[in-house]
Design a protein around this motif. Structure first.
Motif, PDB file in Angstrom:
ATOM      1  N   ASP A 100      -6.199  -3.503 -15.907  1.00  0.00           N
ATOM      2  CA  ASP A 100      -5.142  -2.506 -15.833  1.00  0.00           C
ATOM      3  C   ASP A 100      -4.199  -2.696 -14.652  1.00  0.00           C
ATOM      4  OD1 ASP A 100      -7.367   0.107 -14.511  1.00  0.00           O
ATOM      5  OD2 ASP A 100      -6.782  -1.856 -13.754  1.00  0.00           O
ATOM      6  N   GLY A 101      -4.398  -3.759 -13.895  1.00  0.00           N
ATOM      7  CA  GLY A 101      -3.504  -4.039 -12.785  1.00  0.00           C
ATOM      8  C   GLY A 101      -3.772  -3.251 -11.522  1.00  0.00           C
ATOM      9  N   ARG A 102      -4.823  -2.440 -11.506  1.00  0.00           N
ATOM     10  CA  ARG A 102      -5.142  -1.690 -10.282  1.00  0.00           C
ATOM     11  C   ARG A 102      -5.416  -2.650  -9.146  1.00  0.00           C
ATOM     12  NH1 ARG A 102     -10.061   2.034 -11.480  1.00  0.00           N
ATOM     13  NH2 ARG A 102     -10.544   0.269 -12.835  1.00  0.00           N
ATOM     14  N   THR A 103      -4.971  -2.246  -7.981  1.00  0.00           N
ATOM     15  CA  THR A 103      -5.150  -3.094  -6.813  1.00  0.00           C
ATOM     16  C   THR A 103      -5.840  -2.340  -5.688  1.00  0.00           C
ATOM     17  OG1 THR A 103      -2.982  -2.506  -5.901  1.00  0.00           O
ATOM     18  CG2 THR A 103      -3.074  -4.426  -7.362  1.00  0.00           C
ATOM     19  N   TYR A 104      -6.355  -3.097  -4.787  1.00  0.00           N
ATOM     20  CA  TYR A 104      -6.919  -2.577  -3.544  1.00  0.00           C
ATOM     21  C   TYR A 104      -6.419  -3.475  -2.416  1.00  0.00           C
ATOM     22  CZ  TYR A 104     -10.185  -2.436   0.344  1.00  0.00           C
ATOM     23  OH  TYR A 104     -10.721  -2.384   1.596  1.00  0.00           O
ATOM     24  N   VAL A 105      -6.044  -2.862  -1.323  1.00  0.00           N
ATOM     25  CA  VAL A 105      -5.678  -3.611  -0.120  1.00  0.00           C
ATOM     26  C   VAL A 105      -6.369  -2.948   1.058  1.00  0.00           C
ATOM     27  CG1 VAL A 105      -3.815  -4.461   1.353  1.00  0.00           C
ATOM     28  CG2 VAL A 105      -3.425  -4.198  -1.112  1.00  0.00           C
ATOM     29  N   LYS A 106      -7.021  -3.723   1.839  1.00  0.00           N
ATOM     30  CA  LYS A 106      -7.731  -3.241   3.035  1.00  0.00           C
ATOM     31  C   LYS A 106      -6.779  -2.430   3.910  1.00  0.00           C
ATOM     32  CE  LYS A 106     -10.016  -5.464   7.022  1.00  0.00           C
ATOM     33  NZ  LYS A 106     -11.360  -4.872   6.928  1.00  0.00           N
ATOM     34  N   ASP A 107      -7.277  -1.312   4.414  1.00  0.00           N
ATOM     35  CA  ASP A 107      -6.439  -0.390   5.184  1.00  0.00           C
ATOM     36  C   ASP A 107      -5.712  -1.063   6.344  1.00  0.00           C
ATOM     37  OD1 ASP A 107      -8.470   2.652   4.896  1.00  0.00           O
ATOM     38  OD2 ASP A 107      -6.934   1.774   3.592  1.00  0.00           O
ATOM     39  N   SER A 108      -6.394  -1.945   7.026  1.00  0.00           N
ATOM     40  CA  SER A 108      -5.811  -2.527   8.240  1.00  0.00           C
ATOM     41  C   SER A 108      -4.629  -3.455   7.958  1.00  0.00           C
ATOM     42  CB  SER A 108      -6.882  -3.275   9.033  1.00  0.00           C
ATOM     43  OG  SER A 108      -7.418  -4.331   8.264  1.00  0.00           O
ATOM     44  N   VAL A 109      -4.453  -3.841   6.696  1.00  0.00           N
ATOM     45  CA  VAL A 109      -3.331  -4.723   6.360  1.00  0.00           C
ATOM     46  C   VAL A 109      -2.438  -4.132   5.275  1.00  0.00           C
ATOM     47  CG1 VAL A 109      -4.662  -6.751   7.029  1.00  0.00           C
ATOM     48  CG2 VAL A 109      -4.620  -6.047   4.614  1.00  0.00           C
ATOM     49  N   LYS A 110      -2.706  -2.903   4.901  1.00  0.00           N
ATOM     50  CA  LYS A 110      -2.044  -2.315   3.747  1.00  0.00           C
ATOM     51  C   LYS A 110      -0.529  -2.302   3.868  1.00  0.00           C
ATOM     52  CE  LYS A 110      -4.203   0.971   1.718  1.00  0.00           C
ATOM     53  NZ  LYS A 110      -4.851   2.250   1.345  1.00  0.00           N
ATOM     54  N   ASP A 111      -0.020  -2.128   5.064  1.00  0.00           N
ATOM     55  CA  ASP A 111       1.439  -2.074   5.220  1.00  0.00           C
ATOM     56  C   ASP A 111       2.062  -3.444   5.381  1.00  0.00           C
ATOM     57  OD1 ASP A 111       1.646  -1.235   8.785  1.00  0.00           O
ATOM     58  OD2 ASP A 111       0.242  -2.467   7.642  1.00  0.00           O
TER      59      ASP A 111
END
Length: 125
Positions: free
Chosen positions: A54-65
């Motif tokens: 479904d294209g859901r993603t996760y990005v680690k908080d420390s690099v999210k921006d």
């Protein structure tokens, strides 16, 4: 699936790199692709992942921006765009594939079965 992940290198702090992870064959919807990194003396940990169902993603908080994951299904490729790189981002980056059948892709590395060869990213200050 077999994965190839070129695209690392040496970059100055504040610079950008795009890592690519290309599979040897079509990636079915029940797969997820994750990006992991391991810095010297540290454990390997997940940075980002994307579920092909479904294209859901996760990005680690420390690099999210700063980091973005995306995919090009036609090219069987997942990208990790890394901007505003910091010396702390220096690590060997790996992509890996897991058959998660739509489950959240944020999983321990031991659930990811197929691994690329790893690519060194070095950020100089």
């Amino acid at each position: 699936v077999q994965l190839q992940a070129p695209g690392g290198g040496l970059v100055q702090a504040g610079g950008s790199l795009r890592l690519s992870c290309t599979a040897s064959a079509f990636i079915p919807d029940y797969y997820a692709i994750g990006w992991f990194r391991q810095a010297p003396g540290k454990e390997r940990g997940m940075v980002s992942c994307i579920s092909f169902s479904d294209g859901r993603t996760y990005v680690k908080d420390s690099v999210k921006d700063r980091f973005t994951i995306s995919r090009d299904s036609a090219k069987n490729t997942v990208y990790l765009q890394m901007n505003s790189l910091k010396p702390g981002d220096t690590a060997v980056y790996y992509c890996a594939a897991a058959q998660l059948y739509g489950l959240e892709c944020r999983r321990p590395s031991d659930l990811y079965e197929d691994w690329g060869q790893g690519t060194q990213v070095t950020v100089s200050s």
